[in-house]
Motif scaffolding. Structure first.
Motif, short mmCIF file in Angstrom:
data_model
loop_
_atom_site.label_atom_id
_atom_site.label_comp_id
_atom_site.label_asym_id
_atom_site.label_seq_id
_atom_site.Cartn_x
_atom_site.Cartn_y
_atom_site.Cartn_z
N ASP A 55 0.85 -1.19 0.00
CA ASP A 55 0.00 0.00 0.00
C ASP A 55 0.89 1.25 0.00
OD1 ASP A 55 -2.27 1.56 0.06
OD2 ASP A 55 -2.47 1.47 2.24
N LEU A 56 1.52 1.50 -1.14
CA LEU A 56 2.40 2.65 -1.27
C LEU A 56 1.60 3.84 -1.80
CD1 LEU A 56 5.41 0.77 -2.85
CD2 LEU A 56 5.27 1.68 -0.54
N PRO A 57 1.91 5.05 -1.33
CA PRO A 57 1.10 6.21 -1.68
C PRO A 57 1.29 6.72 -3.11
CG PRO A 57 2.91 6.89 -0.32
CD PRO A 57 2.95 5.40 -0.38
N HIS A 58 2.34 6.29 -3.80
CA HIS A 58 2.58 6.81 -5.14
C HIS A 58 3.31 5.77 -5.98
CE1 HIS A 58 3.83 9.58 -8.32
NE2 HIS A 58 2.80 10.31 -7.92
N SER A 59 3.09 5.82 -7.28
CA SER A 59 3.71 4.85 -8.18
C SER A 59 5.22 5.03 -8.28
CB SER A 59 3.07 4.92 -9.56
OG SER A 59 3.23 6.23 -10.10
N ASN A 60 5.74 6.21 -7.94
CA ASN A 60 7.19 6.41 -7.98
C ASN A 60 7.91 5.43 -7.05
OD1 ASN A 60 7.09 8.45 -9.83
ND2 ASN A 60 7.33 10.10 -8.35
N ALA A 61 7.31 5.14 -5.92
CA ALA A 61 7.93 4.20 -4.98
C ALA A 61 8.00 2.80 -5.59
CB ALA A 61 7.17 4.17 -3.66
N THR A 100 13.04 10.56 -5.45
CA THR A 100 13.77 9.34 -5.13
C THR A 100 13.93 9.19 -3.62
OG1 THR A 100 14.97 9.48 -7.21
CG2 THR A 100 15.92 8.08 -5.51
N ARG A 101 14.31 10.27 -2.93
CA ARG A 101 14.47 10.20 -1.48
C ARG A 101 13.14 9.90 -0.78
NH1 ARG A 101 17.89 14.49 -2.75
NH2 ARG A 101 16.27 16.01 -2.23
N ILE A 102 12.06 10.52 -1.25
CA ILE A 102 10.74 10.25 -0.66
C ILE A 102 10.35 8.80 -0.91
CG2 ILE A 102 8.28 10.79 -0.86
CD1 ILE A 102 9.15 13.72 -1.37
N SER A 103 10.59 8.30 -2.12
CA SER A 103 10.25 6.92 -2.44
C SER A 103 11.06 5.94 -1.60
CB SER A 103 10.46 6.66 -3.94
OG SER A 103 9.58 7.45 -4.70
N LEU A 104 12.34 6.22 -1.39
CA LEU A 104 13.15 5.37 -0.52
C LEU A 104 12.57 5.34 0.89
CD1 LEU A 104 16.78 6.31 -1.63
CD2 LEU A 104 15.71 4.05 -1.82
N HIS A 105 12.12 6.50 1.35
CA HIS A 105 11.51 6.56 2.68
C HIS A 105 10.26 5.68 2.75
CE1 HIS A 105 10.04 8.13 6.46
NE2 HIS A 105 8.87 8.22 5.88
N TYR A 106 9.38 5.79 1.73
CA TYR A 106 8.16 4.99 1.74
C TYR A 106 8.47 3.49 1.65
CZ TYR A 106 5.16 9.09 1.33
OH TYR A 106 4.51 10.26 1.56
N LEU A 107 9.47 3.12 0.87
CA LEU A 107 9.85 1.71 0.79
C LEU A 107 10.36 1.21 2.15
CD1 LEU A 107 11.62 1.68 -2.69
CD2 LEU A 107 9.43 0.59 -2.11
#
Length: 148
Positions: A55-61, A100-107
């Motif tokens: 359940d990730l908030p955005h497809s970038n992640a 990228t940094r935000i996506s790493l955080h979500y992962l």
């Protein structure tokens, strides 16, 4: 009895929602650079299934997760100082360094990757290692019956 596909009731966030959202702090894990004990045995196929089911908030992640899966070694490990610098990953995934940094955080918040805590990382000139971690088995199946 046939299974029917039930569409997700989750609404997609708007760009404004994402811009105003503040990421939650990632869960605290051990700060050493070693692979976490609860990371599980890495299997790229299962890890990608878990990534797509998360359940990730955005497809970038998700995109960044697939890039990490491609770049990681056979054990799901990217050693310190490797390709995982936000700028290099951004160029590879064609995203901005901030995305990228935000996506790493979500992962990391979804326990799909592990990185040592930045506060405890003493080698400031070397990028922290990334370990692709296996979530619980229940989280590896995407919703629906798997048919396209």
């Amino acid at each position: 009895m046939t299974d029917t596909h039930i569409p997700s009731t989750r609404t997609a966030p708007t760009p404004g929602d994402l811009a105003n959202a503040r990421p939650k702090p990632a869960p605290a894990l051990a700060s050493s650079g070693a692979r976490p004990k609860d990371a599980g045995v890495y299997d790229r196929h299962r890890w990608e299934q878990a990534l797509l089911a998360a359940d990730l908030p955005h497809s970038n992640a998700r995109l960044l997760g697939l890039v990490l899966a491609h770049l990681a070694g056979p054990g799901g490990y990217m050693p310190a100082g490797g390709m995982q610098h936000a700028g290099r990953l951004a160029a590879t995934a064609r995203m901005t360094a901030r995305q990228t940094r935000i996506s790493l955080h979500y992962l990391q918040a979804n326990r799909l990757i592990y990185r040592p805590d930045i506060a405890d990382w003493t080698a400031t000139d070397v990028v922290r290692p990334i370990t692709l971690t296996m979530p619980p088995a229940a989280a590896t199946q995407p919703p629906g019956d798997g048919r396209l």
